[in-house]
Design an enzyme around this catalytic site. Sequence first.
Site, PDB file in Angstrom:
ATOM      1  N   LYS A   7       0.890  -1.174   0.000  1.00 57.14           N
ATOM      2  CA  LYS A   7       0.000   0.000   0.000  1.00 57.14           C
ATOM      3  C   LYS A   7       0.923   1.219   0.000  1.00 57.14           C
ATOM      4  O   LYS A   7       1.472   1.604   1.026  1.00 57.14           O
ATOM      5  CB  LYS A   7      -0.887  -0.017   1.256  1.00 57.14           C
ATOM      6  CG  LYS A   7      -2.214   0.702   1.101  1.00 57.14           C
ATOM      7  CD  LYS A   7      -2.112   2.168   0.762  1.00 57.14           C
ATOM      8  CE  LYS A   7      -1.775   3.040   1.943  1.00 57.14           C
ATOM      9  NZ  LYS A   7      -1.510   4.461   1.565  1.00 57.14           N
TER      10      LYS A   7
ATOM     11  N   GLY B  62       7.213   5.029   7.820  1.00 52.36           N
ATOM     12  CA  GLY B  62       6.380   6.218   7.871  1.00 52.36           C
ATOM     13  C   GLY B  62       6.554   6.911   9.201  1.00 52.36           C
ATOM     14  O   GLY B  62       7.580   6.743   9.870  1.00 52.36           O
ATOM     15  N   SER B  63       5.539   7.653   9.604  1.00 55.00           N
ATOM     16  CA  SER B  63       5.666   8.461  10.814  1.00 55.00           C
ATOM     17  C   SER B  63       5.585   7.604  12.075  1.00 55.00           C
ATOM     18  O   SER B  63       4.998   6.518  12.073  1.00 55.00           O
ATOM     19  CB  SER B  63       4.572   9.527  10.836  1.00 55.00           C
ATOM     20  OG  SER B  63       3.318   8.906  10.937  1.00 55.00           O
ATOM     21  N   THR B  64       6.144   8.128  13.141  1.00 58.25           N
ATOM     22  CA  THR B  64       6.107   7.419  14.417  1.00 58.25           C
ATOM     23  C   THR B  64       4.667   7.261  14.897  1.00 58.25           C
ATOM     24  O   THR B  64       4.303   6.216  15.460  1.00 58.25           O
ATOM     25  CB  THR B  64       6.976   8.187  15.450  1.00 58.25           C
ATOM     26  OG1 THR B  64       8.339   8.083  15.009  1.00 58.25           O
ATOM     27  CG2 THR B  64       6.855   7.606  16.832  1.00 58.25           C
TER      28      THR B  64
ATOM     29  N   GLY C  24       3.141   4.441  12.945  1.00 59.97           N
ATOM     30  CA  GLY C  24       3.856   3.225  13.338  1.00 59.97           C
ATOM     31  C   GLY C  24       3.391   2.712  14.688  1.00 59.97           C
ATOM     32  O   GLY C  24       3.251   1.497  14.901  1.00 59.97           O
TER      33      GLY C  24
ATOM     34  N   GLU D 283      10.020   1.351  10.436  1.00 58.86           N
ATOM     35  CA  GLU D 283      11.065   2.364  10.189  1.00 58.86           C
ATOM     36  C   GLU D 283      10.380   3.713  10.286  1.00 58.86           C
ATOM     37  O   GLU D 283       9.581   4.076   9.425  1.00 58.86           O
ATOM     38  CB  GLU D 283      11.658   2.160   8.789  1.00 58.86           C
ATOM     39  CG  GLU D 283      12.377   0.842   8.608  1.00 58.86           C
ATOM     40  CD  GLU D 283      13.698   0.787   9.356  1.00 58.86           C
ATOM     41  OE1 GLU D 283      14.397   1.805   9.428  1.00 58.86           O
ATOM     42  OE2 GLU D 283      14.016  -0.280   9.899  1.00 58.86           O
TER      43      GLU D 283
ATOM     44  N   CYS E 133      13.929  10.818   6.424  1.00 57.38           N
ATOM     45  CA  CYS E 133      13.821  10.409   7.827  1.00 57.38           C
ATOM     46  C   CYS E 133      15.122  10.680   8.563  1.00 57.38           C
ATOM     47  O   CYS E 133      15.125  10.952   9.753  1.00 57.38           O
ATOM     48  CB  CYS E 133      13.476   8.928   7.893  1.00 57.38           C
ATOM     49  SG  CYS E 133      14.589   7.896   6.933  1.00 57.38           S
TER      50      CYS E 133
ATOM     51  N   GLU F 263       9.770  16.386  14.667  1.00 59.78           N
ATOM     52  CA  GLU F 263      10.213  16.212  13.282  1.00 59.78           C
ATOM     53  C   GLU F 263       9.448  17.179  12.377  1.00 59.78           C
ATOM     54  O   GLU F 263       8.222  17.164  12.349  1.00 59.78           O
ATOM     55  CB  GLU F 263       9.935  14.773  12.841  1.00 59.78           C
ATOM     56  CG  GLU F 263      10.502  14.457  11.476  1.00 59.78           C
ATOM     57  CD  GLU F 263      10.194  13.031  11.024  1.00 59.78           C
ATOM     58  OE1 GLU F 263       9.050  12.575  11.216  1.00 59.78           O
ATOM     59  OE2 GLU F 263      11.099  12.382  10.475  1.00 59.78           O
TER      60      GLU F 263
HETATM   61  P1  NAD Z   1       2.586   8.470   7.365  1.00 55.42           P
HETATM   62  O1  NAD Z   1       2.772   7.695   8.612  1.00 55.42           O
HETATM   63  O2  NAD Z   1       1.598   9.572   7.369  1.00 55.42           O
HETATM   64  O3  NAD Z   1       2.196   7.528   6.160  1.00 55.42           O
HETATM   65  C1  NAD Z   1       3.003   6.426   5.787  1.00 55.42           C
HETATM   66  C2  NAD Z   1       2.113   5.394   5.121  1.00 55.42           C
HETATM   67  O4  NAD Z   1       1.198   4.890   6.092  1.00 55.42           O
HETATM   68  C3  NAD Z   1       1.273   5.917   3.974  1.00 55.42           C
HETATM   69  O5  NAD Z   1       1.197   4.936   2.968  1.00 55.42           O
HETATM   70  C4  NAD Z   1      -0.078   6.123   4.613  1.00 55.42           C
HETATM   71  O6  NAD Z   1      -1.156   6.053   3.715  1.00 55.42           O
HETATM   72  C5  NAD Z   1      -0.120   4.950   5.578  1.00 55.42           C
HETATM   73  N1  NAD Z   1      -1.047   5.104   6.709  1.00 55.42           N
HETATM   74  C6  NAD Z   1      -1.442   6.247   7.318  1.00 55.42           C
HETATM   75  N2  NAD Z   1      -2.321   5.953   8.311  1.00 55.42           N
HETATM   76  C7  NAD Z   1      -2.460   4.602   8.338  1.00 55.42           C
HETATM   77  C8  NAD Z   1      -3.204   3.699   9.135  1.00 55.42           C
HETATM   78  N3  NAD Z   1      -4.002   4.122  10.123  1.00 55.42           N
HETATM   79  N4  NAD Z   1      -3.093   2.375   8.888  1.00 55.42           N
HETATM   80  C9  NAD Z   1      -2.286   1.919   7.912  1.00 55.42           C
HETATM   81  N5  NAD Z   1      -1.570   2.739   7.112  1.00 55.42           N
HETATM   82  C10 NAD Z   1      -1.648   4.057   7.323  1.00 55.42           C
HETATM   83  O7  NAD Z   1       4.038   9.016   6.974  1.00 55.42           O
HETATM   84  P2  NAD Z   1       4.397   9.933   5.726  1.00 55.42           P
HETATM   85  O8  NAD Z   1       4.011  11.335   6.053  1.00 55.42           O
HETATM   86  O9  NAD Z   1       3.912   9.316   4.471  1.00 55.42           O
HETATM   87  O10 NAD Z   1       5.984   9.810   5.704  1.00 55.42           O
HETATM   88  C11 NAD Z   1       6.823  10.637   6.417  1.00 55.42           C
HETATM   89  C12 NAD Z   1       7.324   9.930   7.663  1.00 55.42           C
HETATM   90  O11 NAD Z   1       8.020   8.744   7.292  1.00 55.42           O
HETATM   91  C13 NAD Z   1       8.328  10.747   8.445  1.00 55.42           C
HETATM   92  O12 NAD Z   1       8.036  10.644   9.816  1.00 55.42           O
HETATM   93  C14 NAD Z   1       9.653  10.084   8.135  1.00 55.42           C
HETATM   94  O13 NAD Z   1      10.645  10.264   9.120  1.00 55.42           O
HETATM   95  C15 NAD Z   1       9.255   8.656   8.005  1.00 55.42           C
HETATM   96  N6  NAD Z   1      10.241   7.905   7.238  1.00 55.42           N
HETATM   97  C16 NAD Z   1      11.023   6.991   7.885  1.00 55.42           C
HETATM   98  C17 NAD Z   1      12.013   6.302   7.198  1.00 55.42           C
HETATM   99  C18 NAD Z   1      12.902   5.301   7.901  1.00 55.42           C
HETATM  100  O14 NAD Z   1      13.555   4.502   7.230  1.00 55.42           O
HETATM  101  N7  NAD Z   1      12.972   5.302   9.222  1.00 55.42           N
HETATM  102  C19 NAD Z   1      12.195   6.537   5.830  1.00 55.42           C
HETATM  103  C20 NAD Z   1      11.386   7.471   5.210  1.00 55.42           C
HETATM  104  C21 NAD Z   1      10.407   8.146   5.915  1.00 55.42           C
END
Ligand code: NAD
Length: 495
Positions: A178, A231-233, A236, A253, A287, A386
């Site tokens: 997804k 994605g975001s903490t 996660g 991550e 990130c 962040e």
């Molecule tokens: P996000 O958490 O908003 O979204 C990430 C993904 O999760 C998207 O596909 C989104 O549609 C999905 N999502 C959102 N809510 C969900 C839910 N309730 N259930 C299942 N899936 C859901 O993050 P973002 O804004 O897309 O990305 C930016 C974040 O990602 C930043 O915090 C960044 O630090 C982090 N990031 C981490 C790494 C790493 O390797 N540690 C790498 C890149 C980005």
Amino acid sequence: MSEHTKLEHFIGGERVAPKSGEYFASTNPATGETLYEAARGNTADIETAMQAARATFDDPRWRDLTQTRRGHLLRKLGDLIGENAEELARSESRDNGKLLREMRGQLANLPEYYYYYAGLADKIHGDVVPTSDRAVINYTAREPLGVVGAITPWNSPLTLTTSKLAPALCVGNTVVVKPSEYTSATVLRLAELAVEAGFPPGAVNVVTGFGAEAGQALVDHPGLAKISFTGSTATGSRIAAATASRFIGSTLELGGKSPNIVFDDANVANAAMGVVAGIFAAAGQTCIAGSRVFAQRAVYDELLERVTERARSIRIGDPLDDATELGPLAFEAQRDKVASYVDIGRDEGARVLTGGNSSDGGLGGYFYEPTVLVDVDNDMRVVREEIFGPVAAIMPFDSEDEVLRLANDTDYGLAAGVWTSNLSRAHRMASRLEAGTVWVNTYRAMSPMSPRQGFKTSGVGIEHGTETIKEYTRLKSVWINTSEDAVADPFVLRS
Ligand code: NAD
């Protein structure tokens, strides 16, 4: 909007229209114009994809494929990515605003991930374990988990999907991806290339859509063996809770607020470039962004001057133009979030040395100037939270102990940079920094061969290298008794 391309899900090797019939618009952040519409996935679409992935997982043509043959498929997929690199780089650059030249760099490297796991595929095996009973042969085997869910963000869709896909397929899982609702295009194309490479239809499936709909439905699906999430903490944490209650593994991550530390014995010119690379490359949307910069008192003014001067000369503009150094933020709300954080910083007493303004880049897009904040400290939100944009907070420090305390005083623990010519100090810092990756005299280095992990709220589980294989397999222990002796006492455990 009917004139825009409609992107459908990719399930079982075919483009599949969303069950709801609904699509959503995806925008080019450099211009604000709609690029395409993507299928708005829901529970029914996830169900179809999960069934396709499960059927392939159970299919002997996939299940019984030798490890070497799986390696060949990964190698072929790497080749195809290389052949289609320019198209993929342009597509992702238009989708999330990353510089085309950075995307070309990522694409030049991306096949390496598939080659690495192609080479590893037939070198994964269990052990024969000596037990105290010489008549018993005990061996371990690493088995695939089943259907793995991969949920990815928008900042580097192809690379971050690859970090999950390559090892998951290497050991025989099937996958439902997804992608972020802001960047659907290249991950769909990647799944098509996987079929072209010879993976069975259903090995790689993509359901596009929103997190609260398609993402949540994937996490909640009872047939899921594991979630691998970047994605975001905040997201996660929700995923960790949902999977833990069902005893499903998750690799997470997550976010970061990484320190980039410059000592007075460093090559300050190189350190300044490292600071610029850490926070202004990719418009700070990484990130691992080095968003907290600590400079030792004796070099503080020089570093500030060098970084500020370079920040002022950064060329903002069209990410497809080779002369551009800073593209847009990936979407309007992200630009507004960055702007509001800088306003919060001003209210908290931070001084904006350069930048601090939104811009349309002359193209109608969602840009934000490279920004340097000073007069900041660890209590301020701009230093603790962040921002995910081109905003550096630069602070002076006096001693090694002080900077360690300041650098570690954060909820995050993804990465850290250290700039010094003192080898002993480099080792001391690497050992005492609470971060999963520490770079010394470099920043943003990454390789498929090098495992990485976030500490604290930056994540759980390992990506890349051989270590990640454990994340996508389960261990089985098999005991074979070769003795034909009579069982002496059924009430005493054999060991
Ligand atoms: P996000 O958490 O908003 O979204 C990430 C993904 O999760 C998207 O596909 C989104 O549609 C999905 N999502 C959102 N809510 C969900 C839910 N309730 N259930 C299942 N899936 C859901 O993050 P973002 O804004 O897309 O990305 C930016 C974040 O990602 C930043 O915090 C960044 O630090 C982090 N990031 C981490 C790494 C790493 O390797 N540690 C790498 C890149 C980005």
